[in-house]
Design a protein around this motif. Structure first.
Motif, PDB file in Angstrom:
ATOM      1  N   UNK A  75      71.414  72.333 119.922  1.00  9.32           N
ATOM      2  CA  UNK A  75      71.750  70.935 120.108  1.00  9.32           C
ATOM      3  C   UNK A  75      70.947  70.127 119.107  1.00  9.32           C
ATOM      4  N   UNK A  76      71.641  69.474 118.194  1.00  2.65           N
ATOM      5  CA  UNK A  76      70.995  68.680 117.148  1.00  2.65           C
ATOM      6  C   UNK A  76      70.006  69.519 116.342  1.00  2.65           C
ATOM      7  N   UNK A  77      70.390  70.768 116.060  1.00 10.53           N
ATOM      8  CA  UNK A  77      69.559  71.656 115.268  1.00 10.53           C
ATOM      9  C   UNK A  77      68.415  72.297 116.040  1.00 10.53           C
ATOM     10  N   UNK A  78      68.321  72.046 117.309  1.00 10.93           N
ATOM     11  CA  UNK A  78      67.230  72.538 118.158  1.00 10.93           C
ATOM     12  C   UNK A  78      67.774  73.628 119.074  1.00 10.93           C
ATOM     13  N   UNK A  79      67.047  74.736 119.189  1.00  7.09           N
ATOM     14  CA  UNK A  79      67.462  75.816 120.076  1.00  7.09           C
ATOM     15  C   UNK A  79      66.972  75.539 121.483  1.00  7.09           C
ATOM     16  N   UNK A  80      67.882  75.672 122.437  1.00  5.87           N
ATOM     17  CA  UNK A  80      67.575  75.493 123.848  1.00  5.87           C
ATOM     18  C   UNK A  80      68.134  76.680 124.622  1.00  5.87           C
ATOM     19  N   UNK A  81      67.538  76.948 125.781  1.00  4.28           N
ATOM     20  CA  UNK A  81      68.108  77.912 126.721  1.00  4.28           C
ATOM     21  C   UNK A  81      68.301  77.194 128.040  1.00  4.28           C
ATOM     22  N   UNK A  82      69.455  77.427 128.647  1.00  2.00           N
ATOM     23  CA  UNK A  82      69.707  76.915 129.980  1.00  2.00           C
ATOM     24  C   UNK A  82      69.717  78.112 130.923  1.00  2.00           C
ATOM     25  N   UNK A  83      68.716  78.171 131.783  1.00  2.89           N
ATOM     26  CA  UNK A  83      68.598  79.243 132.768  1.00  2.89           C
ATOM     27  C   UNK A  83      69.183  78.754 134.083  1.00  2.89           C
ATOM     28  N   UNK A  84      69.917  79.626 134.755  1.00  3.50           N
ATOM     29  CA  UNK A  84      70.392  79.332 136.101  1.00  3.50           C
ATOM     30  C   UNK A  84      69.729  80.347 137.026  1.00  3.50           C
ATOM     31  N   UNK A  85      68.998  79.823 138.005  1.00  4.84           N
ATOM     32  CA  UNK A  85      68.226  80.659 138.923  1.00  4.84           C
ATOM     33  C   UNK A  85      68.760  80.438 140.331  1.00  4.84           C
ATOM     34  N   UNK A  86      69.038  81.528 141.017  1.00  4.05           N
ATOM     35  CA  UNK A  86      69.467  81.464 142.406  1.00  4.05           C
ATOM     36  C   UNK A  86      68.220  81.602 143.268  1.00  4.05           C
ATOM     37  N   UNK A  96      66.556  73.691 131.796  1.00  2.00           N
ATOM     38  CA  UNK A  96      66.759  73.610 130.353  1.00  2.00           C
ATOM     39  C   UNK A  96      65.392  73.728 129.680  1.00  2.00           C
ATOM     40  N   UNK A  97      65.298  74.646 128.701  1.00  2.00           N
ATOM     41  CA  UNK A  97      64.027  74.943 128.058  1.00  2.00           C
ATOM     42  C   UNK A  97      64.147  74.879 126.550  1.00  2.00           C
ATOM     43  N   UNK A  98      63.135  74.327 125.909  1.00  2.00           N
ATOM     44  CA  UNK A  98      63.033  74.328 124.453  1.00  2.00           C
ATOM     45  C   UNK A  98      62.602  75.726 124.022  1.00  2.00           C
ATOM     46  N   UNK A  99      63.394  76.367 123.175  1.00  6.01           N
ATOM     47  CA  UNK A  99      63.124  77.751 122.773  1.00  6.01           C
ATOM     48  C   UNK A  99      61.955  77.866 121.802  1.00  6.01           C
ATOM     49  N   UNK A 100      61.617  76.790 121.117  1.00  7.49           N
ATOM     50  CA  UNK A 100      60.504  76.838 120.161  1.00  7.49           C
ATOM     51  C   UNK A 100      59.159  76.765 120.864  1.00  7.49           C
ATOM     52  N   UNK A 101      59.059  75.907 121.883  1.00  6.72           N
ATOM     53  CA  UNK A 101      57.772  75.688 122.538  1.00  6.72           C
ATOM     54  C   UNK A 101      57.663  76.327 123.921  1.00  6.72           C
ATOM     55  N   UNK A 102      58.795  76.621 124.553  1.00  7.92           N
ATOM     56  CA  UNK A 102      58.777  77.120 125.922  1.00  7.92           C
ATOM     57  C   UNK A 102      58.627  76.003 126.943  1.00  7.92           C
ATOM     58  N   UNK A 103      58.725  74.766 126.477  1.00  9.13           N
ATOM     59  CA  UNK A 103      58.601  73.612 127.360  1.00  9.13           C
ATOM     60  C   UNK A 103      59.872  73.449 128.187  1.00  9.13           C
ATOM     61  N   UNK A 104      59.696  73.233 129.485  1.00 11.40           N
ATOM     62  CA  UNK A 104      60.827  72.967 130.353  1.00 11.40           C
ATOM     63  C   UNK A 104      61.173  71.494 130.212  1.00 11.40           C
ATOM     64  N   UNK A 105      62.401  71.232 129.786  1.00 12.95           N
ATOM     65  CA  UNK A 105      62.837  69.877 129.492  1.00 12.95           C
ATOM     66  C   UNK A 105      63.487  69.190 130.680  1.00 12.95           C
ATOM     67  N   UNK A 106      64.205  69.970 131.473  1.00 17.81           N
ATOM     68  CA  UNK A 106      64.958  69.388 132.583  1.00 17.81           C
ATOM     69  C   UNK A 106      65.169  70.431 133.658  1.00 17.81           C
ATOM     70  N   UNK A 107      65.094  69.996 134.910  1.00 17.06           N
ATOM     71  CA  UNK A 107      65.382  70.865 136.048  1.00 17.06           C
ATOM     72  C   UNK A 107      66.347  70.111 136.957  1.00 17.06           C
ATOM     73  N   UNK A 108      67.446  70.772 137.304  1.00 19.72           N
ATOM     74  CA  UNK A 108      68.422  70.169 138.220  1.00 19.72           C
ATOM     75  C   UNK A 108      68.489  71.000 139.488  1.00 19.72           C
ATOM     76  N   UNK A 109      68.633  70.311 140.605  1.00 18.33           N
ATOM     77  CA  UNK A 109      68.803  70.932 141.925  1.00 18.33           C
ATOM     78  C   UNK A 109      67.553  71.634 142.419  1.00 18.33           C
ATOM     79  N   UNK A 110      66.375  71.148 142.024  1.00 13.09           N
ATOM     80  CA  UNK A 110      65.131  71.784 142.481  1.00 13.09           C
ATOM     81  C   UNK A 110      64.802  71.306 143.863  1.00 13.09           C
TER      82      UNK A 110
END
Length: 110
Positions: A75-86, A96-110
């Motif tokens: 997204x906009x040249x930035x690698x992200x991973x979206x993990x879905x955890x049951x 949603x996590x930044x793949x370069x830093x490992x920073x968690x950017x967003x959490x939904x339904x926590x």
């Protein structure tokens, strides 16, 4: 040395695919369909993003439950991973996590 780096990148990507997790490339306009995984593998080999195994471990330490899906994205040249955890309670948590830093950017339904 190049062969070693390529092997490490391939193993990181193989870990993603063999972890019992569904993975697919998502096109957010920055990549053509099907190229996100190849680009991520190349970025791991260059050291610009963290290996998938390391990112997965960050999610496992912070969130209880089973990782049921992973969506690599650019997204906009930035690698992200979206993990879905049951969660153990049966709730689907999206991380949603930044793949370069490992920073968690967003959490939904926590």
């Amino acid at each position: 040395m190049r062969i070693l780096l390529m092997s490490i990148a391939a193993l990181s990507l193989a870990g993603l695919l063999s972890a019992g997790v569904a993975a697919h490339a998502d096109d957010d306009g920055d990549d053509t369909d099907g190229h996100t995984l190849d680009a991520a593998q190349e970025a791991v080999s260059r050291g610009t993003i963290k290996p998938f195994a390391e990112l997965r471990e960050i999610v496992r330490q912070r969130f209880k439950g089973d990782i049921v899906r992973v969506e690599p994205r650019r997204k906009h040249g930035r690698f992200l991973y979206k993990f879905k955890v049951l969660s153990p309670e049966g709730q689907l948590v999206e991380i949603e996590m930044d793949a370069a830093s490992g920073t968690i950017l967003e959490v939904e339904n926590e």
